[in-house]
Design a protein around this motif. Structure first.
Motif, PDB file in Angstrom:
ATOM      1  N   CYS A 136      -2.617   5.371  -1.669  1.00 51.90           N
ATOM      2  CA  CYS A 136      -3.478   5.885  -2.849  1.00 51.90           C
ATOM      3  C   CYS A 136      -4.646   6.472  -2.366  1.00 51.90           C
ATOM      4  CB  CYS A 136      -3.432   5.160  -4.171  1.00 51.90           C
ATOM      5  SG  CYS A 136      -4.737   3.850  -4.134  1.00 51.90           S
ATOM      6  N   ARG A 137      -5.470   6.092  -1.698  1.00 55.00           N
ATOM      7  CA  ARG A 137      -6.667   6.534  -1.116  1.00 55.00           C
ATOM      8  C   ARG A 137      -7.732   6.211  -2.038  1.00 55.00           C
ATOM      9  NH1 ARG A 137      -5.966  12.099   1.858  1.00 55.00           N
ATOM     10  NH2 ARG A 137      -3.655  11.982   2.271  1.00 55.00           N
ATOM     11  N   CYS A 187      -9.220   3.441  -1.618  1.00 56.08           N
ATOM     12  CA  CYS A 187     -10.127   2.694  -0.965  1.00 56.08           C
ATOM     13  C   CYS A 187     -10.946   3.500   0.039  1.00 56.08           C
ATOM     14  CB  CYS A 187      -9.395   1.647  -0.206  1.00 56.08           C
ATOM     15  SG  CYS A 187      -7.905   2.362   0.865  1.00 56.08           S
ATOM     16  N   CYS A 196       0.754  -1.121   0.049  1.00 59.27           N
ATOM     17  CA  CYS A 196      -0.014   0.091   0.022  1.00 59.27           C
ATOM     18  C   CYS A 196       0.838   1.141   0.060  1.00 59.27           C
ATOM     19  CB  CYS A 196      -0.919  -0.073   1.304  1.00 59.27           C
ATOM     20  SG  CYS A 196      -1.687   1.569   1.344  1.00 59.27           S
ATOM     21  N   CYS A 216      -9.161  -1.518  -4.488  1.00 61.17           N
ATOM     22  CA  CYS A 216      -7.675  -1.153  -4.577  1.00 61.17           C
ATOM     23  C   CYS A 216      -6.978  -1.871  -5.680  1.00 61.17           C
ATOM     24  CB  CYS A 216      -7.192  -1.971  -3.172  1.00 61.17           C
ATOM     25  SG  CYS A 216      -5.422  -1.787  -2.956  1.00 61.17           S
ATOM     26  N   SER A 222      -3.589  -1.863  -6.222  1.00 64.98           N
ATOM     27  CA  SER A 222      -2.270  -2.210  -6.043  1.00 64.98           C
ATOM     28  C   SER A 222      -2.423  -3.512  -5.520  1.00 64.98           C
ATOM     29  CB  SER A 222      -1.277  -1.394  -5.000  1.00 64.98           C
ATOM     30  OG  SER A 222      -1.929  -1.673  -3.654  1.00 64.98           O
TER      31      SER A 222
HETATM   32  S1  SF4 Z   1      -6.409   1.518  -2.337  1.00 65.81           S
HETATM   33 FE1  SF4 Z   1      -4.966  -0.043  -1.743  1.00 65.81          FE
HETATM   34  S2  SF4 Z   1      -3.177   0.873  -2.258  1.00 65.81           S
HETATM   35 FE2  SF4 Z   1      -4.717   2.463  -2.325  1.00 65.81          FE
HETATM   36  S3  SF4 Z   1      -4.652   3.235  -0.131  1.00 65.81           S
HETATM   37 FE3  SF4 Z   1      -6.154   1.634  -0.123  1.00 65.81          FE
HETATM   38  S4  SF4 Z   1      -5.098  -0.123   0.378  1.00 65.81           S
HETATM   39 FE4  SF4 Z   1      -3.340   1.425  -0.252  1.00 65.81          FE
END
Ligand code: SF4
Ligand code: SF4
Ligand code: SF4
Ligand code: FES
Lengths: 152, 339, 1014
Positions: free
Chosen positions: C946-947, C949, C943, C986, C988
């Motif tokens: 990236c926000r 989520c 992680c 997410c 990633s």
């Molecule tokens: S979407 Fe995935 S990579 Fe992005 S902040 Fe949330 S957990 Fe982390």
């Protein structure tokens, strides 16, 4: 009577709270449907990553249904709102890939809609029957056959 | 000066940008020649396939292959190098994931259709009154037979053809990564320092947002998708917040975020996906779909409205898989039955 | 079973009478707050009326969808003992220590043996009428009322049963027991909560409507079943006489309501809205339907109701006609129905309809009246439980509480609020016995399976003949044995029976199994059972996976055994594929601060604080202004209470005297961190600016609302123009009306308009109260009330009737012709169109009283931001679920009461305050709380914050935390509910949902198609 192996196969990805429950109700009500769908459960439709739909097609599914609660009914408030956007985008992409849009559907089926679940399966299955096997599945079967021949 | 390693820098179907990147290591290029002999390359030294064939197996320390596996020559070269090299390195996005050329897989009708487009009379950019098309074999008027390599039906990453030891992703790979990698191979050979585990991708584990300095919003909700030329791009703010599709969130870091930092341009995804997702394009699609214009009237939203929202994304396949279609879960277009 | 204790003991158990939504809700909250519950239900299954409904207003939520998870939680809770087919005959004792006698009537089926498979119902030769489908469909003499029934056990209707023993013969579980006997039980409980619900008015009593004689006249609850997808016509709207799709439907309102001649003078409060909902839903079933609703007043008083009513008219074309239909006439050949009625302008009209729905009112059943009698409770003249306006949850007998329609007609959210509130009241009586009666099971320690190669046992169920008749169970078993990592595969007659659990346990030990697959029925009802078996066998309960080869296979493919067997093999393979990847999951235990924070020192806030304190937990009560009281400070008088100020005084006295309540005035919430169980609110003193951080396990928001300040009708310009509150003050002070010959009141000032679409709910009743008082003070004063609809819902109708008897004149206006105020020669006149007289009246007004509405507290926005809870577009707080979670927010641990939610009457506010307290108590009455198991989990190595989520989570469970210099996403285990929305978003792969990881789901997809491509 033996099982017919060459029947088109449908993968249903559904949420636990509405569509899975609707499918249960269809069962309890003994609504008869075609046998060629297999349902995989997640807690909410929002867990159904487009990757999984692509994966199903890539593995040879002849049809895929993503199903969840009606708008406003999602057990987790807003999961289906997220999901329907991803699915719409995915539909655009599937079209680019060339998979017939008729092979894919997003359905909202509630816990009390056993009838709707049955109807959806019947209609979708008939639709896929008309389309026949997916080109990807045909290719995979050919490849497997070749491997088998090579093996012998 | 200590022992030199033997490098091959080979080109498959490439735009040669990767070569440029190697040249880009500037003054360090001379240092490179200090530690490595380039024993095979179509660009830097005058070597032929025969020279390569004559080398004993495993003779080359590392082969860096850039370009995609477009035709049988590319495939042949990859296989030959595998035999002759200790380490095979998929160098650049094309070799690692199929790259931009692998978008050709998305053309329905395959090579036939592509040739029609490229050489056909009916394309605006083509002047080909005789309708000449490349032929695999051609007899010259003098009776000699010339051959051109046959095109492959589908472009796949190199690792679908041969066993690959390392990946240097990027279009092209970052200069610094190249240096570190070659250095690491050298010190492995000379000093026995350990190499990264086989199969490693020489980049970060995280995504580009890690390297990108742009400021992110509290919570994303993209109200409108903008193409980069359509708006004044704010150099400080996250592109996604500005409605510009940036693949940074779904792309492995390692490039130093040059595009977003220096170029004021969004990430296009050339470093490929991280190690935990099945597919870069689908991951980006899911992420973008998840944050696309959540309204306050979701309950009454019509299908039309929904369609309008997503239709703002031009060409999802090309956008989300720009560099990785060859590596995607479904990596070629199909022709499906019409009902 | 009888437990005997010393008479001075306080029992930690509560008797709940009634298994409808009220009873269910109160039971679930009681258990969470540490009490054992005996739930006594008179019918064979719990669920009540809500299980019969199709959709609920105003969101058109599917009723069963939202109810059934609660049914299941009740059914599986080991501290709720559901006693069906039973009634309470006698209760003796005092609060904290009651003895309740109950009669349990025989079911003729042993619930311990019955698996609910339903085979008996198929073979039983006797068809009788289904009460659940309101007589529109048949059922068998041995029956399960509805598919989601809890307990899922058959019952024999001995009146219908012919004793043929067919069921006994086909039941392989040997559960049928003709010799079943009535049983008497005595229960020791600390408190009693009555939630027996209501029954519908019997429309046959109004013979002029032809119900029972004309097939196409049906009751609204019958129509509800017609709409329902699992109802008698599978959700098709058909009319009973000929099964044709109706084109024109009429709803007749107030059948058995607002009808003193029928002995039902009160308003049933819910019919306007349910009729509207039915009309809307009909449109979704039959697109070209014409719907007409005949009403007297449209009483859309609740949150979102007015908007719903507007949409019904504008978007769904529903016609509302203001008229009370005198009679229905039937064409004996076509069975079409003709209504003759007087339109509002006095003209006679005739119109023919295909179907007439009677919107029946709510009343107390004879059985419930008998219960009241058994318990020695007082009933009101309308036959409902008598309660006090300022104590709405208490009956006339202390220690016995009431929730739901038994204390007056009300809709689901009011019922739910009362039910939760009653749990707080009962909890206070039993506080000394808290946690003493709960059963907690001991389990063997869990074997560590991490890193072990999977060893899977597959158990395939015959379900009697339910599966085995269609699926070749032995073939599936043989096939399962060939799958990788499968060590054993067995088949069992009933996998869920007690003895099979022992077999599974033994197999786990003998074969050293570390994963289990059960191929049987739906995991939605049976997974907990097998999870329990694993726990008892020393395995982590999440190492079981189910394949549903009954509901999703044998039952729906009865004619095709070969393909059904093939499908069962596939489903087992998929389950094995997932089982191979299962990892043990844990419900983490999180610490709880056992105290609460209440924001707002009005009636709601003080009562919530008091209820929490009475349960024995400390509360901090903060109030923005310098003194307690809130809006109550301005109230003098209501229909029900003569002296509001006296009530307020006593309330403040009690709150300040209570040692567990810390009151801080001039204090606001400045900031907040933490989450449910361990909030860290920062309180800010507005006078000194000082800040102080405290700890609280739960937070109650009771920030109230404001009175709308009129901007029209010369308010503020002419001293004779007053608001109702100002008028009330004058009246009470005795200088109100002595000299006024004519008083005019205008309703809906600042409500139901473009600025505030909603109805302010309280103004009609206030106007009626003040009109009555004015008339009492000076009977010669003419009082005019200019209204749009008179919304004196429920028992408030009595005061409306009284006003009319007293000669108060009610004149209706519609929004196209708003009243006008004119000043002429220094005198005020109100000009209004009278639709009945069809003339414009000009009424002199010595006093002009404006019924100004309620406005949201402007602070809500800031408070909402700090608490991370949403505000709706009107500016009121938005609860988690309109029907079933009226005082909750999506964010756990924060609860809502009073006018911060929406305009409320005082009694409703008080019930809600108790409810908010009740919900807070479910958190703070324990010293720890358990997280969900299948929650989201971040891989911090991947992680990069990236926000993406963050906005996914409806519960704001995801935040960012610092790890070194970098940020990563962080899932608050206390808040995550495990939907997986974030994991799918997410990009990633860092976010995963445990139990539904991408790897697990992908392996299932790989497996599902494995055979198909061979
Ligand atoms: S979407 Fe995935 S990579 Fe992005 S902040 Fe949330 S957990 Fe982390
Ligand atoms: S601009 Fe792109 S790379 Fe940068 S933070 Fe935003 S999404 Fe990530
Ligand atoms: S799984 Fe659902 S509830 Fe849990 S953090 Fe993710 S979005 Fe929130
Ligand atoms: S729970 Fe069904 S869609 Fe979210």
């Amino acid at each position: 009577m033996s099982a017919d192996k060459n029947k088109p196969l449908i993968v249903v990805l559904s949420c636990n709270w509405c569509t899975y429950a609707g499918a249960d109700l269809a069962g309890v009500s003994r609504f008869q449907m075609p046998t060629n769908f297999r349902l995989i459960r997640t807690m909410c439709s929002a867990r159904i990553d487009p990757e999984l739909v692509l994966k199903a097609f890539a593995k040879g599914a002849d049809g895929v249904i993503v199903a969840g609660c009606h708008p406003g009914d999602c057990h987790y408030i807003s999961g289906n709102y997220r999901e329907r956007r991803r699915i719409k985008l995915l539909e655009m992409m599937l079209k680019q890939i060339g998979i017939s849009p008729k092979r894919f559907a997003l359905e909202w089926i509630s816990a009390s809609e056993g009838q709707k679940f049955a109807d959806t399966m019947r209609n979708f299955s008939a639709q896929i029957d008309r389309l026949g096997m997916s080109p990807i599945r045909i290719k995979l079967m050919e490849e497997n056959e070749r491997k088998e021949v090579a093996h012998v | 000066m200590s022992e030199k390693i033997r490098l091959a820098i080979a080109t498959a179907a490439t735009c040669d940008g990767c070569d440029m990147a190697i040249i880009d290591i500037d003054g360090m290029l001379l240092d490179l020649f200090d530690i490595a002999d380039i024993v095979f390359s179509q660009t830097y030294v005058d070597t032929k396939y025969e020279d390569l064939e004559k080398m004993p197996d495993g003779y080359i320390t590392a082969s860096l292959v850039h370009g995609s596996m477009r035709d049988e020559e590319n495939v042949h070269l990859a296989k030959l190098l595998r035999k002759k090299s200790k380490l095979m390195v998929a160098f650049g996005a094309c070799s690692a994931f199929g790259g931009i050329p692998s978008l050709a897989n998305s053309v329905k009708g395959g090579m036939g259709k592509i040739w029609q487009t490229v050489y056909g009379k009916d394309t605006a950019s083509t002047v080909n009154p005789e309708g000449t098309t490349p032929q695999h074999k051609w007899k010259t008027p003098l009776g000699r037979t010339l051959t051109l390599p046959e095109a492959e039906q589908k472009i796949v990453p190199m690792d679908k053809i041969i066993d690959v030891d390392y990946y240097l992703p990027g279009c092209p790979p970052a200069v610094s990564t190249i240096k570190t990698f070659v250095g690491a191979v050298h010190s492995h050979v000379t000093k026995g320092t350990p190499l990264p585990p086989k199969g490693a991708i020489i980049a970060s584990e995280k995504t580009l947002c890690e390297e990108c300095p742009r400021v992110k919003p509290e919570k994303y909700n993209i109200k409108k998708i903008n193409r980069p030329y359509e708006i004044e791009l704010d150099p400080e703010k996250c592109f996604l917040e500005q409605g510009v599709i940036c693949l940074g969130v779904a792309t492995r870091a390692g490039c130093g975020a040059q595009c977003t930092k220096v170029g004021n341009m969004p990430c296009r995804g050339c470093y490929g996906p991280t190690g935990l997702v099945l597919d870069q394009g689908a991951s980006m699609l899911s992420a973008l779909g998840s944050i696309l214009d959540m309204t306050d009237h979701e309950l009454d939203m019509t299908d039309d409205e929904l369609e309008k929202i997503v239709a703002q994304v031009p060409d999802p396949l090309g956008t989300f898989y720009r560099y990785t279609f060859g590596n995607a879960i479904i990596n070629e277009a199909v022709e499906d039955a019409e009902e | 079973m009888t437990t005997t204790g010393k008479t001075d003991k306080t029992f930690g158990s509560v008797l709940v009478v009634g298994g409808g939504i009220g009873g269910i809700q109160t039971s679930l909250d009681l258990v969470e707050a540490g009490f054992k519950v005996y739930m006594v239900e008179s019918s064979p299954a719990i669920g009540g009326v809500m299980a019969q409904l199709d959709k609920t207003f105003p969101t058109n939520d599917c009723s069963m969808c939202i109810l059934s998870p609660k049914l299941v939680s009740c059914g599986r809770n080991q501290n709720i003992e559901i006693i069906t087919n039973a009634e309470v005959t006698h209760v003796t004792g005092r609060p904290g220590n009651f003895k309740a006698n109950i009669n349990v009537y025989p079911r003729y089926v042993d619930p311990k043996l019955c698996t609910g498979c339903g085979t008996c119902m198929q073979y039983c030769p006797v068809h009788c009428i289904s009460g659940f489908n309101e007589g529109l469909a048949g059922k068998k003499a041995i029956f399960i009322e509805f598919p989601q029934a809890i307990p899922l056990v058959a019952t024999i209707d001995r009146n219908a049963c012919i004793g043929c023993q067919m069921c006994e013969n086909v039941c392989l579980a040997k559960a049928v027991k003709y010799s079943d006997k009535q049983e008497e039980r005595t229960l020791d409980v600390g408190a009693v909560i009555l939630a027996p619900g209501f029954e519908e008015f019997r429309p046959e009593l109004k013979s002029e409507y032809g119900y029972g004689r004309y097939p196409n006249v049906i009751s609204s609850i019958q129509f509800e079943r017609v709409l329902n997808a699992s109802g008698p016509y599978q959700g098709h709207v058909l009319r009973p006489s000929d099964g044709k799709i109706p084109k024109k439907i009429a709803w007749l309102q107030c059948i058995g309501s607002r009808d003193p001649k029928a002995g039902k003078p009160y308003c049933s409060a819910v019919c306007c809205m349910y009729a509207t909902k039915e009309a809307i839903m009909t449109r979704e079933h039959v697109p070209d339907i014409e719907q007409t609703i005949f009403i007297m007043d449209m009483r859309a008083v609740g949150k979102g109701f007015e908007q719903y009513y507007n949409r019904a008219q504008n978007e769904y074309g529903i016609r509302y006609i203001r008229s009370r239909i005198p009679e229905v006439m039937e064409d004996p050949v076509t069975h079409d129905l003709t209504l003759r009625y007087e339109a509002e302008d006095g003209t006679e009209k005739t119109e023919t309809f295909d179907l007439v729905v009677l919107s029946v009112g709510l009343q107390t059943s004879e059985a419930v009246k008998k219960l009241a009698d058994n318990l020695g409770l007082e009933l009101s003249e309308d036959g409902f439980a008598k309660t006090d306006y300022t104590n709405p949850l208490s009956t006339s007998r202390s220690g016995i509480y009431v929730a739901g329609a038994f204390s007056g007609p009300k809709d689901i959210p009011e019922t739910v609020a009362q039910a939760i509130g009653a749990s707080a009241k009962a909890g206070a009586d039993c506080a000394a016995g808290r946690a003493t009666s709960l059963v907690e099971k001991e389990y063997p320690p869990q074997t560590d399976v991490l890193g072990e190669e999977p060893r899977i046992g597959v158990f395939i169920c015959h379900c009697g003949i339910n599966i085995a008749n269609t699926v070749d169970v032995v073939d599936v078993m043989d096939y399962a044995k060939t799958l990788p990592n499968v060590i054993v595969a067995e088949h069992n007659l009933y996998t869920c029976s007690q003895d099979t659990q022992k077999l599974i346990s033994k197999s786990i030990k003998d074969n050293n199994l570390n994963r289990v697959v059960v191929a049987s029925c739906t995991p939605r009802t049976h997974e907990p059972l097998f999870q329990e078996t694993l726990r008892e066998s020393g395995l982590n309960p999440y190492l079981v996976e189910m394949a549903n080869i009954r509901e999703h296979c044998s039952w729906i493919h009865q004619g095709d055994p070969a393909n059904a067997t093939e499908k069962a093999r596939d489903l087992v393979r998929v389950a094995v594929a997932k089982a191979r990847m299962l990892q043990p999951l844990a419900r983490r235990s999180l610490p709880v601060t056992q105290s609460a924070l209440v924001i707002g020192g009005g009636a709601a806030g003080m009562n919530a604080a008091l209820d929490i304190a009475r349960n024995g937990y400390p509360v901090t009560l903060i109030e923005k202004t310098g003194e307690l009281g809130g809006n109550l400070k301005y109230a003098r008088y209501t229909n029900e209470v003569g002296d509001m100020q006296a009530y307020l005084k006593s309330l403040i006295f009690e709150a300040t005297r209570n040692k567990l309540i810390t009151i801080k005035t001039n204090t606001i919430l400045g900031d907040l961190s933490g989450s449910v169980g361990s909030f860290k609110p920062v309180l800010k003193n507005t006078a000194t600016g000082e800040k102080e951080e405290i700890s609280a396990g739960a937070i109650v928001v009771a920030t109230g609302a404001n009175q709308h300040k009129p901007k029209e009708y010369l308010y503020g310009e002419d001293p004779r123009v007053l608001t109702q509150l100002e008028f009330e003050k004058k009246l009470i002070e005795g200088n109100g009306v002595k000299n006024a010959k004519s008083i005019v009141m205008i309703q809906c000032v600042g409500s139901r308009n473009d600025e505030h679409q909603y109805c302010s709910r309280i103004c009609c009743s206030t106007a009626v109260a003040n009109a009555n008082l004015a008339k009492e003070e000076n009977p010669n004063t003419e009082v005019y009330v200019l209204y749009r609809d008179i919304r004196t819902y429920g028992f408030r109708e009595h005061y409306y009737n009284k006003a009319r008897e007293k000669g108060v004149i009610f004149v209706r206006w519609d929004p196209d012709h708003k009243p006008e105020v004119i000043k002429h020669d220094g005198k005020l006149f109100v000009r209004v169109n009278d639709p009945v007289l069809k003339t414009t009246l000009e009424i002199p007004a010595d006093l002009l009283i404006l019924s100004s509405g309620v406005e949201p507290n402007p602070d809500n926005k800031d408070i909402g931001t700090i608490l991370k809870v949403p505000i709706n577009d009107e500016g009121f707080f938005l609860e988690a679920h309109v029907k079933l979670r009226p005082v909750d927010f999506a964010t756990d641990g924060v609860y809502l009461a009073g006018m911060a939610y929406h305009p409320r009457m005082l009694d409703e506010t008080l019930a809600q305050a108790s409810a908010a307290a009740g919900r807070a108590l479910t958190v703070i009455s324990k010293d720890k709380l358990l997280s969900e198991a299948a929650i989201a989990n971040v891989n911090e190595d991947i992680c990069d914050a990236c926000r993406i989520c963050l906005p996914m989570c409806p519960y704001s469970a995801i935040n960012l935390k610092n790890v070194g210099e970098k940020q990563v996403a962080n899932v608050d285990e206390a808040l995550c509910k495990g939907c997986g929305a974030c994991a799918a978003a997410c990009p990633s792969g860092a976010m995963e949902q445990l139990g539904f990881t991408t790897k697990q789901l992908a392996s299932m997809i790989d497996a599902v198609l494995e055979e198909a491509v061979k």
